[in-house]
Design a protein around this motif. Structure first.
Motif, PDB file in Angstrom:
ATOM      1  N   VAL A 272       0.832  -1.200   0.000  1.00  0.00           N
ATOM      2  CA  VAL A 272       0.000   0.000   0.000  1.00  0.00           C
ATOM      3  C   VAL A 272       0.869   1.252   0.000  1.00  0.00           C
ATOM      4  CG1 VAL A 272      -1.666   1.340   1.323  1.00  0.00           C
ATOM      5  CG2 VAL A 272      -1.968  -1.132   1.076  1.00  0.00           C
ATOM      6  N   ASN A 273       1.874   1.261   0.868  1.00  0.00           N
ATOM      7  CA  ASN A 273       2.774   2.416   0.928  1.00  0.00           C
ATOM      8  C   ASN A 273       3.518   2.600  -0.392  1.00  0.00           C
ATOM      9  OD1 ASN A 273       2.045   2.909   3.584  1.00  0.00           O
ATOM     10  ND2 ASN A 273       3.746   1.733   4.438  1.00  0.00           N
ATOM     11  N   ASN A 274       4.003   1.501  -0.929  1.00  0.00           N
ATOM     12  CA  ASN A 274       4.750   1.559  -2.179  1.00  0.00           C
ATOM     13  C   ASN A 274       3.863   2.034  -3.323  1.00  0.00           C
ATOM     14  OD1 ASN A 274       7.356   0.908  -3.506  1.00  0.00           O
ATOM     15  ND2 ASN A 274       6.130  -0.552  -4.646  1.00  0.00           N
ATOM     16  N   ALA A 275       2.621   1.521  -3.368  1.00  0.00           N
ATOM     17  CA  ALA A 275       1.693   1.939  -4.417  1.00  0.00           C
ATOM     18  C   ALA A 275       1.347   3.411  -4.290  1.00  0.00           C
ATOM     19  CB  ALA A 275       0.424   1.088  -4.360  1.00  0.00           C
ATOM     20  N   SER A 276       1.226   3.886  -3.055  1.00  0.00           N
ATOM     21  CA  SER A 276       0.929   5.301  -2.832  1.00  0.00           C
ATOM     22  C   SER A 276       2.073   6.185  -3.330  1.00  0.00           C
ATOM     23  CB  SER A 276       0.670   5.548  -1.343  1.00  0.00           C
ATOM     24  OG  SER A 276       0.439   6.921  -1.093  1.00  0.00           O
ATOM     25  N   ILE A 277       3.296   5.765  -3.054  1.00  0.00           N
ATOM     26  CA  ILE A 277       4.459   6.532  -3.522  1.00  0.00           C
ATOM     27  C   ILE A 277       4.514   6.543  -5.047  1.00  0.00           C
ATOM     28  CG2 ILE A 277       6.985   6.580  -3.572  1.00  0.00           C
ATOM     29  CD1 ILE A 277       6.937   5.421  -0.729  1.00  0.00           C
ATOM     30  N   SER A 279       2.052   6.040  -7.171  1.00  0.00           N
ATOM     31  CA  SER A 279       0.927   6.781  -7.724  1.00  0.00           C
ATOM     32  C   SER A 279       1.183   8.287  -7.664  1.00  0.00           C
ATOM     33  CB  SER A 279      -0.350   6.425  -6.964  1.00  0.00           C
ATOM     34  OG  SER A 279      -1.462   7.109  -7.501  1.00  0.00           O
ATOM     35  N   GLY A 280       1.730   8.755  -6.547  1.00  0.00           N
ATOM     36  CA  GLY A 280       2.050  10.172  -6.420  1.00  0.00           C
ATOM     37  C   GLY A 280       3.119  10.605  -7.405  1.00  0.00           C
ATOM     38  N   LEU A 325      -5.566  -1.839  -5.529  1.00  0.00           N
ATOM     39  CA  LEU A 325      -4.400  -2.623  -5.122  1.00  0.00           C
ATOM     40  C   LEU A 325      -4.528  -4.079  -5.564  1.00  0.00           C
ATOM     41  CD1 LEU A 325      -1.738  -2.152  -3.641  1.00  0.00           C
ATOM     42  CD2 LEU A 325      -2.824  -2.940  -1.550  1.00  0.00           C
ATOM     43  N   SER A 345       1.594   0.984 -11.847  1.00  0.00           N
ATOM     44  CA  SER A 345       1.242   1.686 -10.622  1.00  0.00           C
ATOM     45  C   SER A 345      -0.261   1.911 -10.594  1.00  0.00           C
ATOM     46  CB  SER A 345       1.981   3.031 -10.551  1.00  0.00           C
ATOM     47  OG  SER A 345       1.517   3.806  -9.462  1.00  0.00           O
ATOM     48  N   THR A 346      -0.795   2.110  -9.396  1.00  0.00           N
ATOM     49  CA  THR A 346      -2.205   2.476  -9.297  1.00  0.00           C
ATOM     50  C   THR A 346      -2.392   3.908  -9.777  1.00  0.00           C
ATOM     51  OG1 THR A 346      -1.895   3.174  -6.991  1.00  0.00           O
ATOM     52  CG2 THR A 346      -2.666   0.923  -7.372  1.00  0.00           C
TER      53      THR A 346
END
Length: 523
Positions: A272-277, A279-280, A325, A345-346
């Motif tokens: 989740v953290n990795n996907a958030s990074i 995506s940003g 995810l 990536s998301t």
């Protein structure tokens, strides 16, 4: 409790002292590891200690052979061939069907031929005492066998694991059998061995624990309790496992499951953290005019994202509610096996990604990878309601942004193209269709209706006439032919349309705007 013992189970036991079949110089098929039932296992140091079991008992039709016992010698075989031959005859005469020597077991072709004629199976073991203990565990001491597996599981989870796959490798190495994490769709991760589709299907159920066999392979599985993923099971499997081993492995799987579930949760948080990074970073990259600045380029480099080369962007967009995810996990699992540099990536209610080629791909290579994306889309549609768009190959950082933007447009258009399977390559669209895709929104549709409202109020004949007129490049004759009217009728209607709209249809921009408005309302 006494369990049935056979040579296949002994060969499959991870702590059998390195038991192996001694291959003869010829007719190797004789020594295939078939199920050879055994009464027991006798551990002896010399021929004088051989117990006598009488003639080997015949078994029923279709059974692999006679029931007897295995003699395990703690010493290597005699050096002289005649002594070795005599030993084999003595073993056979005492009612035994197999014997194992302590390695090194250097038996000549003549001695192996004698064994073959006698119907005696010959094996070798580097540690006869370990072999005897393995037989004891399989035959009569279920608790000791289970305890041995549980101890190995405990040792495995004490090692640091970087991720779930790493933990499965520790388990497989310690337990001595294959280990896999599966769901109903297939094998997610495995270590030690490959889990066959047939055994996977046999082991997938809602039961807490389950044992099953498919062909020569069997296994035991346990349900993995995961708050975010349903249908997960942990499987221990191997070829030739006996009932005692499956029962023990079921307990071992239960003991290992909490560690696997905990590691899954840790990996989930990290994902989740990795996907958030990611995506940003994708958002920052696409929103910067003129290409990424030095900070964005640095962050992309740190993530291993290449902007050099030629890129083919794709976008997979949810058409209904889904978990991005979960979609990312499914996409990454498929693209990770491709022979091309891929990043995913998301992005919003879907995922965004691209393929990177060091050199411009040939048309054949491009078609192959586009076909892989199409097949990925078909696979995803079984579990997710999505549309997929593919951009055009573009070079460099600006090209990457352009290809991703085009892929997003293609995904939007694909969402309205059921006949195309909700999959679309952007280069399959004409310019008018591409412009039309940008007009289907809450701002344009009311404006389109307002623009054409005078024609709507005037009756049902003017809108079709205008549409045919614009479709036929403002040709009165072609429009009349298409509608089956006289040219004067068409000319009269067009003049009335111009008066009602108050627009100059000779102007190209005005004509395109009206044409798009018509198409938007009609679709």
């Amino acid at each position: 409790m006494q369990h049935t013992l056979n040579l296949r189970a002994l060969v499959a036991h991870p702590r059998n002292g390195g038991l192996r079949w001694i291959e003869p110089a010829e007719n190797a098929d004789l020594l295939d590891p078939v199920d050879i039932p055994l009464h027991d296992v006798a551990l002896v140091t010399s021929v004088e200690e051989l117990p006598s079991h009488g003639p080997a008992e015949a078994v029923g039709p279709g059974a692999p052979g006679p029931v007897g016992s295995l003699v395990v010698f703690t010493q290597p075989p005699p050096a002289e061939p005649w002594e070795a031959d005599a030993l084999l005859r003595r073993v056979k005469s005492r009612g035994h069907v197999a014997l194992a020597f302590k390695e090194p077991a250097d038996l000549g072709a003549g001695t192996l031929a004698v064994a073959r004629r006698l119907g005696l199976h010959v094996l070798g073991s580097g540690a006869p005492l370990a072999l005897a203990r393995a037989a004891w565990e399989l035959q009569g001491n279920q608790d000791a066998l289970t305890l041995g597996y549980v101890r190995k599981v405990a040792q495995s989870v004490e090692y640091h694991a970087d991720h779930v796959q790493d933990l499965l490798r520790h388990l497989a190495a310690s337990v001595g059998h294959g280990v896999a994490l599966v769901d109903r769709e297939g094998v997610l991760l495995e270590a030690g061995q490959h889990l066959s589709p047939d055994l996977h299907a046999a082991l997938c159920s809602d039961a807490w624990t389950q044992a099953a066999q498919a062909g020569d392979t069997s296994g035991a599985s346990v349900r993995v309790e995961s708050p975010s993923r349903e249908g997960l099971r942990l499987v221990f499997f191997d070829g030739g496992l006996a009932g005692a081993q499956l029962s023990a492995l079921a307990v071992a799987a239960e003991m290992a499951m909490p560690a696997v579930a905990a590691r899954l949760l840790i990996d989930e948080v990290a994902s989740v953290n990795n996907a958030s990074i990611d995506s940003g970073l994708i958002r920052d990259f696409l929103e910067q005019p003129g290409g990424p600045d030095s900070d964005v380029r640095r962050r992309m480099h740190e993530r291993g994202w290449r902007t050099s080369g030629v890129h083919l962007g794709f976008r997979i967009q949810g058409l209904s509610r889904l978990t991005p995810l979960e979609l990312l996990r499914s996409v990454s699992r498929e693209t990770g096996a491709w022979d091309v540099d891929t990043h995913v990536s998301t992005a919003g209610l879907g995922v965004i990604g691209w393929l990177t080629f060091p050199e411009p791909p040939s048309s054949r290579e491009l078609e192959r990878h586009t076909g892989a994306l199409r097949e990925l889309h078909r696979t995803l549609r079984r579990s997710f309601n999505v549309s997929t768009g593919v951009g055009t190959p573009e070079a460099g950082a600006e090209g990457l942004a352009s290809s991703l933007d085009a892929a997003g447009e293609a995904a939007r258009v694909a969402a309205h193209r059921e006949r195309g399977g909700y999959f679309l390559r952007i280069d399959a669209l004409g310019l008018e269709q591409l412009l039309l895709s940008r007009t289907r929104n809450d701002i344009f549709l009311p404006a389109a209706r307002s623009l054409l409202q005078p024609l709507i109020e005037a009756g049902g004949e003017l809108l079709p006439t205008l549409g045919a007129y614009l479709d036929h490049e403002s040709s009165t004759a072609a429009t009349a032919h298409a509608l089956g009217f006289h040219r004067n009728t068409v000319s009269t209607r067009i003049e009335r349309i111009k008066d009602l709209l108050g627009l100059d249809l000779a102007d190209p921009d005005t004509r395109l705007a009206v044409h798009l408005a018509l198409r938007a309302l009609q679709d």
